[in-house]
Write a protein that holds these residues in place. Sequence first.
Motif, mmCIF file in Angstrom:
data_model
loop_
_atom_site.group_PDB
_atom_site.id
_atom_site.type_symbol
_atom_site.label_atom_id
_atom_site.label_comp_id
_atom_site.label_asym_id
_atom_site.label_seq_id
_atom_site.Cartn_x
_atom_site.Cartn_y
_atom_site.Cartn_z
ATOM 1 N N ARG A 58 -4.545 5.352 13.437
ATOM 2 C CA ARG A 58 -4.858 4.570 11.852
ATOM 3 C C ARG A 58 -5.016 5.651 10.972
ATOM 4 O O ARG A 58 -4.573 6.146 10.870
ATOM 5 C CB ARG A 58 -7.070 5.604 12.185
ATOM 6 N N SER A 59 -5.006 4.746 10.104
ATOM 7 C CA SER A 59 -4.745 5.221 8.845
ATOM 8 C C SER A 59 -6.075 5.579 7.859
ATOM 9 O O SER A 59 -6.932 4.282 8.226
ATOM 10 C CB SER A 59 -3.970 3.983 7.521
ATOM 11 N N ILE A 60 -6.161 6.725 7.372
ATOM 12 C CA ILE A 60 -7.046 7.081 6.379
ATOM 13 C C ILE A 60 -7.020 6.886 4.970
ATOM 14 O O ILE A 60 -8.009 6.896 4.758
ATOM 15 C CB ILE A 60 -7.883 8.520 7.044
ATOM 16 N N VAL A 61 -5.497 7.065 4.402
ATOM 17 C CA VAL A 61 -6.149 6.675 2.427
ATOM 18 C C VAL A 61 -4.607 6.336 2.785
ATOM 19 O O VAL A 61 -3.321 6.460 4.325
ATOM 20 C CB VAL A 61 -6.476 7.926 2.511
ATOM 21 N N ASP B 234 6.508 3.618 5.595
ATOM 22 C CA ASP B 234 7.512 2.661 6.134
ATOM 23 C C ASP B 234 8.215 2.459 6.038
ATOM 24 O O ASP B 234 9.363 3.399 5.660
ATOM 25 C CB ASP B 234 6.859 1.304 5.462
ATOM 26 N N PRO B 235 9.082 2.624 7.050
ATOM 27 C CA PRO B 235 8.321 1.497 8.647
ATOM 28 C C PRO B 235 7.982 2.368 9.768
ATOM 29 O O PRO B 235 7.015 1.726 10.788
ATOM 30 C CB PRO B 235 10.064 0.773 8.919
ATOM 31 N N TYR B 236 8.090 3.495 9.587
ATOM 32 C CA TYR B 236 6.615 4.961 10.527
ATOM 33 C C TYR B 236 5.727 5.163 10.539
ATOM 34 O O TYR B 236 5.239 4.659 11.844
ATOM 35 C CB TYR B 236 7.199 6.125 10.126
ATOM 36 N N THR B 237 5.377 4.236 9.531
ATOM 37 C CA THR B 237 3.864 3.681 9.130
ATOM 38 C C THR B 237 3.090 2.632 10.126
ATOM 39 O O THR B 237 1.863 2.852 10.981
ATOM 40 C CB THR B 237 3.077 3.135 7.707
ATOM 41 N N SER B 238 4.175 1.555 10.257
ATOM 42 C CA SER B 238 3.768 0.137 10.904
ATOM 43 C C SER B 238 3.978 1.034 12.511
ATOM 44 O O SER B 238 3.533 0.458 13.592
ATOM 45 C CB SER B 238 4.727 -0.393 10.106
ATOM 46 N N GLN B 239 5.299 1.454 12.916
ATOM 47 C CA GLN B 239 6.131 1.887 14.252
ATOM 48 C C GLN B 239 4.421 2.650 14.473
ATOM 49 O O GLN B 239 4.294 2.317 15.672
ATOM 50 C CB GLN B 239 7.002 2.533 14.088
ATOM 51 N N ALA B 240 3.443 3.862 13.852
ATOM 52 C CA ALA B 240 2.464 4.306 14.731
ATOM 53 C C ALA B 240 1.461 3.740 14.659
ATOM 54 O O ALA B 240 0.886 3.648 15.500
ATOM 55 C CB ALA B 240 2.506 5.380 14.066
ATOM 56 N N PRO C 73 0.545 -1.241 -0.170
ATOM 57 C CA PRO C 73 -0.359 0.018 0.212
ATOM 58 C C PRO C 73 0.771 1.487 0.250
ATOM 59 O O PRO C 73 0.186 2.494 -0.059
ATOM 60 C CB PRO C 73 -1.052 -0.576 1.346
ATOM 61 N N GLY C 74 2.275 1.381 0.479
ATOM 62 C CA GLY C 74 2.988 2.445 0.183
ATOM 63 C C GLY C 74 2.626 3.748 1.749
ATOM 64 O O GLY C 74 2.220 3.208 2.741
ATOM 65 N N ASP C 75 2.916 4.518 1.318
ATOM 66 C CA ASP C 75 2.270 6.374 1.692
ATOM 67 C C ASP C 75 1.668 6.034 2.150
ATOM 68 O O ASP C 75 0.687 5.773 1.532
ATOM 69 C CB ASP C 75 3.012 7.450 1.557
ATOM 70 N N ALA C 76 1.365 6.433 2.709
ATOM 71 C CA ALA C 76 -0.186 6.506 4.368
ATOM 72 C C ALA C 76 0.009 7.426 5.299
ATOM 73 O O ALA C 76 0.587 8.583 4.959
ATOM 74 C CB ALA C 76 -0.688 5.262 5.356
ATOM 75 N N ILE C 77 -1.486 8.597 4.829
ATOM 76 C CA ILE C 77 -2.114 9.181 5.439
ATOM 77 C C ILE C 77 -2.278 8.476 7.002
ATOM 78 O O ILE C 77 -3.826 8.283 7.015
ATOM 79 C CB ILE C 77 -2.843 10.361 5.144
ATOM 80 N N LEU C 78 -2.341 9.363 8.128
ATOM 81 C CA LEU C 78 -2.007 8.560 9.608
ATOM 82 C C LEU C 78 -2.839 9.989 10.544
ATOM 83 O O LEU C 78 -2.390 10.984 10.349
ATOM 84 C CB LEU C 78 -1.063 8.013 10.358
ATOM 85 N N VAL C 79 -4.433 9.595 10.836
ATOM 86 C CA VAL C 79 -4.018 10.464 12.227
ATOM 87 C C VAL C 79 -3.920 9.601 13.057
ATOM 88 O O VAL C 79 -4.428 8.314 14.330
ATOM 89 C CB VAL C 79 -6.204 10.460 11.993
ATOM 90 N N PRO C 80 -4.007 10.482 14.696
ATOM 91 C CA PRO C 80 -4.707 9.674 16.283
ATOM 92 C C PRO C 80 -5.655 8.890 16.182
ATOM 93 O O PRO C 80 -6.474 9.004 15.700
ATOM 94 C CB PRO C 80 -4.374 10.665 17.042
ATOM 95 N N ASP D 290 11.162 14.341 14.280
ATOM 96 C CA ASP D 290 9.992 15.452 14.962
ATOM 97 C C ASP D 290 8.342 15.361 14.214
ATOM 98 O O ASP D 290 7.771 15.626 15.069
ATOM 99 C CB ASP D 290 10.510 16.557 13.778
ATOM 100 N N ALA D 291 8.565 14.757 13.408
ATOM 101 C CA ALA D 291 6.522 14.620 12.623
ATOM 102 C C ALA D 291 6.416 13.304 13.805
ATOM 103 O O ALA D 291 5.091 13.754 14.151
ATOM 104 C CB ALA D 291 6.051 13.811 10.774
ATOM 105 N N TYR D 292 6.576 12.131 14.610
ATOM 106 C CA TYR D 292 6.735 11.074 15.200
ATOM 107 C C TYR D 292 5.817 11.743 16.467
ATOM 108 O O TYR D 292 5.046 11.718 17.048
ATOM 109 C CB TYR D 292 7.347 10.941 15.037
ATOM 110 N N ALA D 293 7.377 12.374 17.239
ATOM 111 C CA ALA D 293 6.674 13.510 18.248
ATOM 112 C C ALA D 293 6.321 14.309 18.193
ATOM 113 O O ALA D 293 4.365 13.979 19.402
ATOM 114 C CB ALA D 293 7.646 14.284 18.672
#
Length: 320
Positions: A198-201, A185-191, A110-117, A168-171
């Motif tokens: 949650r991934s919205i797209v 990824d791997p930041y997506t999987s980490q988050a 799926p590649g890059d994602a947009i995440l929300v808390p 910085d973005a993770y924080a």
Amino acid sequence: MKPRKALLPLLAVAALALAGCGGASAASGPVVLKVGDQKGGSQALLQAAGLLDGAPYKIEWSTFTSGPPLLEAANAGAIDIGGVGNTPPIFSAAANAKITIVQAGQHTGPGDAILVPGDSPIQKPEQLKGKTIGVAQGSSAHAQLLSVLNKFGIALSDVKINYLQPSDAYAAFTQHRIDAWSIWDPYTSQALLQAHARSIVNGSSGTANGYSFQVAASKALADPAKVTAIKDYLARIAKAQKWSDSHKDDWAASWSKVTGLDPAVAKASVNDGATLPIPLDDKVIASEQQLADAFTTAKVIPAKLTFANFVDKQYESTGS
């Protein structure tokens, strides 16, 4: 979440050195190939696949937080070659950088994602309007963000974009200082696993082409000895990419060990898909040109560029 493992601190490391086995060389000594890397990616992959042994040159590794600073180093001649996502070469080309795209790959997942808390009221991309979104400027995630906004009818003026490198973005994300995070990824999987995001797209929605590239410094391509080393290196990378797809458990375990990435995060990221070598053909170039035009239209880069002018197919290998 658990304390941040070694992944994020690792990304702040300025350089790592690794010597390949030296072979025959010019009188001045073995050729030294200076390779840019991200999150231990190429180095860890080649080590895991056993493809660093026997290289007739030495490798000096430098680790970068994302593609744009890696290509800045290539433009300056500080590194000879490095791997990046689909967008950094566009920004470098827009700046008329002294770089050449020499090999292509494509991610199968799926590649890059947009995440929300996890507790965010945002449930779908349309709800990003009026929100603050973190992203690394000039990264593949930046392209994904623009594509998502365009697809769902949201103008750039309707959102606030905070340009942040991944650590910085993770924080900022975990502290709710941004509403959403466009990331790879791997930041997506980490988050997802550690911060309950949650991934919205993601790229499976047709908003990303999934391409990545090996990019060489023009200065290196002017040196015949470096060119020989680069061709060999590209063949090794392509073979290692194929190995990772057929040895997922081994790759995940090795990646975790080398980088300090949580084993569960590494496994999730690897299981999401692999980057495999593909021909650097007209289809790839046309897709990247479309992406470059989108950045121009959005006035993120100042003027139209011709992506093909920064491509040279003579060095590529598909690992066969």
